[in-house]
Design a protein around this motif. Structure first.
Motif, PDB file in Angstrom:
ATOM      1  N   SER A 256      58.855 -27.538 107.233  1.00 30.73           N
ATOM      2  CA  SER A 256      59.133 -26.346 108.043  1.00 30.73           C
ATOM      3  C   SER A 256      58.048 -26.135 109.095  1.00 30.73           C
ATOM      4  N   PRO A 257      58.438 -25.805 110.333  1.00 39.56           N
ATOM      5  CA  PRO A 257      57.440 -25.458 111.349  1.00 39.56           C
ATOM      6  C   PRO A 257      56.719 -24.133 111.067  1.00 39.56           C
ATOM      7  N   VAL A 258      57.305 -23.262 110.230  1.00 45.47           N
ATOM      8  CA  VAL A 258      56.683 -21.967 109.944  1.00 45.47           C
ATOM      9  C   VAL A 258      55.385 -22.202 109.181  1.00 45.47           C
ATOM     10  N   LEU A 259      54.298 -21.677 109.694  1.00 47.99           N
ATOM     11  CA  LEU A 259      52.979 -22.050 109.191  1.00 47.99           C
ATOM     12  C   LEU A 259      52.711 -21.578 107.772  1.00 47.99           C
ATOM     13  N   PHE A 260      53.399 -20.539 107.315  1.00 46.82           N
ATOM     14  CA  PHE A 260      53.167 -20.081 105.940  1.00 46.82           C
ATOM     15  C   PHE A 260      54.294 -20.501 104.987  1.00 46.82           C
ATOM     16  N   ALA A 261      55.163 -21.411 105.427  1.00 47.48           N
ATOM     17  CA  ALA A 261      56.309 -21.800 104.601  1.00 47.48           C
ATOM     18  C   ALA A 261      55.881 -22.368 103.255  1.00 47.48           C
TER      19      ALA A 261
ATOM     20  N   ALA B 227      62.202 -20.779 121.893  1.00 48.25           N
ATOM     21  CA  ALA B 227      63.257 -21.055 120.913  1.00 48.25           C
ATOM     22  C   ALA B 227      64.422 -21.863 121.475  1.00 48.25           C
ATOM     23  N   ARG B 228      64.501 -21.984 122.823  1.00 44.83           N
ATOM     24  CA  ARG B 228      65.593 -22.730 123.456  1.00 44.83           C
ATOM     25  C   ARG B 228      66.964 -22.200 122.998  1.00 44.83           C
ATOM     26  N   ASP B 229      67.821 -23.112 122.532  1.00 47.60           N
ATOM     27  CA  ASP B 229      69.169 -22.708 122.131  1.00 47.60           C
ATOM     28  C   ASP B 229      69.294 -22.523 120.621  1.00 47.60           C
ATOM     29  N   GLY B 230      68.158 -22.421 119.932  1.00 41.24           N
ATOM     30  CA  GLY B 230      68.200 -22.183 118.495  1.00 41.24           C
ATOM     31  C   GLY B 230      68.776 -20.813 118.184  1.00 41.24           C
TER      32      GLY B 230
ATOM     33  N   ASP C 206      59.421 -19.365 116.597  1.00 40.92           N
ATOM     34  CA  ASP C 206      60.254 -19.902 117.673  1.00 40.92           C
ATOM     35  C   ASP C 206      60.488 -21.397 117.487  1.00 40.92           C
ATOM     36  N   ALA C 207      59.451 -22.119 117.065  1.00 38.41           N
ATOM     37  CA  ALA C 207      59.601 -23.556 116.817  1.00 38.41           C
ATOM     38  C   ALA C 207      60.611 -23.799 115.694  1.00 38.41           C
ATOM     39  N   ASN C 208      60.570 -22.957 114.683  1.00 37.80           N
ATOM     40  CA  ASN C 208      61.509 -23.054 113.563  1.00 37.80           C
ATOM     41  C   ASN C 208      62.939 -22.794 114.032  1.00 37.80           C
ATOM     42  N   THR C 209      63.095 -21.794 114.893  1.00 43.66           N
ATOM     43  CA  THR C 209      64.412 -21.478 115.443  1.00 43.66           C
ATOM     44  C   THR C 209      64.920 -22.636 116.296  1.00 43.66           C
TER      45      THR C 209
ATOM     46  N   ARG D  15      66.493 -24.491 111.969  1.00 46.85           N
ATOM     47  CA  ARG D  15      66.260 -24.332 110.534  1.00 46.85           C
ATOM     48  C   ARG D  15      66.551 -22.921 110.009  1.00 46.85           C
ATOM     49  N   ILE D  16      66.946 -22.007 110.913  1.00 48.08           N
ATOM     50  CA  ILE D  16      67.270 -20.650 110.465  1.00 48.08           C
ATOM     51  C   ILE D  16      68.583 -20.173 111.094  1.00 48.08           C
ATOM     52  N   ALA D  17      69.446 -21.142 111.426  1.00 51.73           N
ATOM     53  CA  ALA D  17      70.705 -20.833 112.106  1.00 51.73           C
ATOM     54  C   ALA D  17      71.839 -20.511 111.144  1.00 51.73           C
ATOM     55  N   MET D  18      71.585 -20.625 109.843  1.00 54.13           N
ATOM     56  CA  MET D  18      72.674 -20.454 108.876  1.00 54.13           C
ATOM     57  C   MET D  18      73.179 -19.018 108.823  1.00 54.13           C
ATOM     58  N   VAL D  19      74.463 -18.888 108.505  1.00 50.76           N
ATOM     59  CA  VAL D  19      75.083 -17.583 108.248  1.00 50.76           C
ATOM     60  C   VAL D  19      75.732 -17.672 106.871  1.00 50.76           C
TER      61      VAL D  19
END
Length: 297
Positions: A120-125, A171-174, A258-261, A265-269
């Protein structure tokens, strides 16, 4: 037999929301609820309603064991001790898992994040991934709630963006399906009060995933003011966040979102919020409309 439910971090916004839903929505008797915090005086209102309030310090396993005594189902709300260098939060969570094991807790519940694996790009993941692994290794039945990003998290960037007319992002198109904190609290409360001891993992999200540009368009529609999205690099965004007065470590964390988006990696519904709580989750437009004044200052 009625089980005793324990909530850590009960003085925080999520913890209080969960306990309120246990009491008011699910009608769990107050005497069956244990609320823990480092500062019990902050929960005097809950104590007055009959909730059992106990002190618990995540840095002190003996304190946690005393707090967990007699609890059947324990919800560990992840602490706010984010320490990128020394892993303090993961150690705190491991202390809580050890205390649950030592005191015979029958079911452990935990608030994690979506896709917390080490890539994960999230630093505290890793705090969340490591905690999930510790819970599974404990042998205790578990429920893991992988909480998506709160709609309330938009208060970190959106008011400033609206004021300037420019939303800087990498975040681009995330996409993100922001969910209301109270919706997640309702879902977690229902999971905590459930009778099943089957081990499960739920990912909690809002009802629709949007790109930053789509969020900006919704916000612009609600506030009646144009909002342009400006895509920049992670490095430029980090410098911009630092220039706004945010310490470097936290600026890096913000940009990692933003990198994670951007990585998808957080696009799920999911429908987990409605499945658990039985209620329709709040839409992003409803959140923006309800908070129009706060967002525009």
């Amino acid at each position: 037999m009625s089980k005793t439910l324990l909530v850590t971090g009960a003085s925080g916004q999520l913890g209080r929301g969960i306990i309120n839903h246990l009491l008011d929505t699910l009608k769990v008797p107050a005497a069956r609820i244990i609320a823990t915090t480092r500062t019990p005086a902050n929960l005097a209102d809950l104590a007055a309603r009959g909730v059992v309030v106990r002190a618990a310090d995540f840095d002190d396993t003996a304190s946690l064991e005393a707090a967990f005594k007699g609890a059947d189902r324990v919800l560990i709300i992840s602490t706010g001790e984010i320490d990128l260098l020394h892993g303090k939060r993961l150690r705190q969570h491991e202390n809580a898992v050890a205390a649950a094991k030592a005191t015979g807790v029958g079911h452990l519940l935990y608030t994690s994040m979506p896709n917390p694996e080490p890539v994960s790009p999230v630093l505290f993941a890793n705090d969340h991934h490591g905690t999930e692994q510790a819970i599974k290794a404990s042998g205790i039945a578990y429920t893991i709630f992988r909480n998506g990003w709160y709609q309330e998290n938009l208060f970190m960037a959106l008011p400033q963006a609206i004021a300037s007319g420019h939303w800087y992002t990498s975040a681009r198109d995330g996409r993100i399906a922001h969910g209301a904190r109270d919706d997640m609290a309702a879902a977690i409360a229902a999971g905590l009060a459930a009778v099943s001891d089957e081990s499960k993992t739920y990912t909690l999200t809002g009802p629709h995933a949007y790109t930053t540009a789509e969020i900006a368009a919704l916000a612009s529609e609600v506030i009646g003011k144009p909002l342009d999205v400006v895509q920049i690099s992670d490095e430029a965004l980090t410098e911009g966040v630092k220039a706004a007065g945010i310490p470097e470590d936290f600026a890096r964390i913000v940009v990692s979102f933003d990198a994670n988006t951007r990585a998808g990696r957080i696009a799920m519904v999911t429908d987990a919020v409605e499945t658990l709580s039985g209620r329709k989750p709040k839409t992003l437009k409803q959140f923006l409309e309800a908070n129009k004044a706060a967002l525009t200052g």
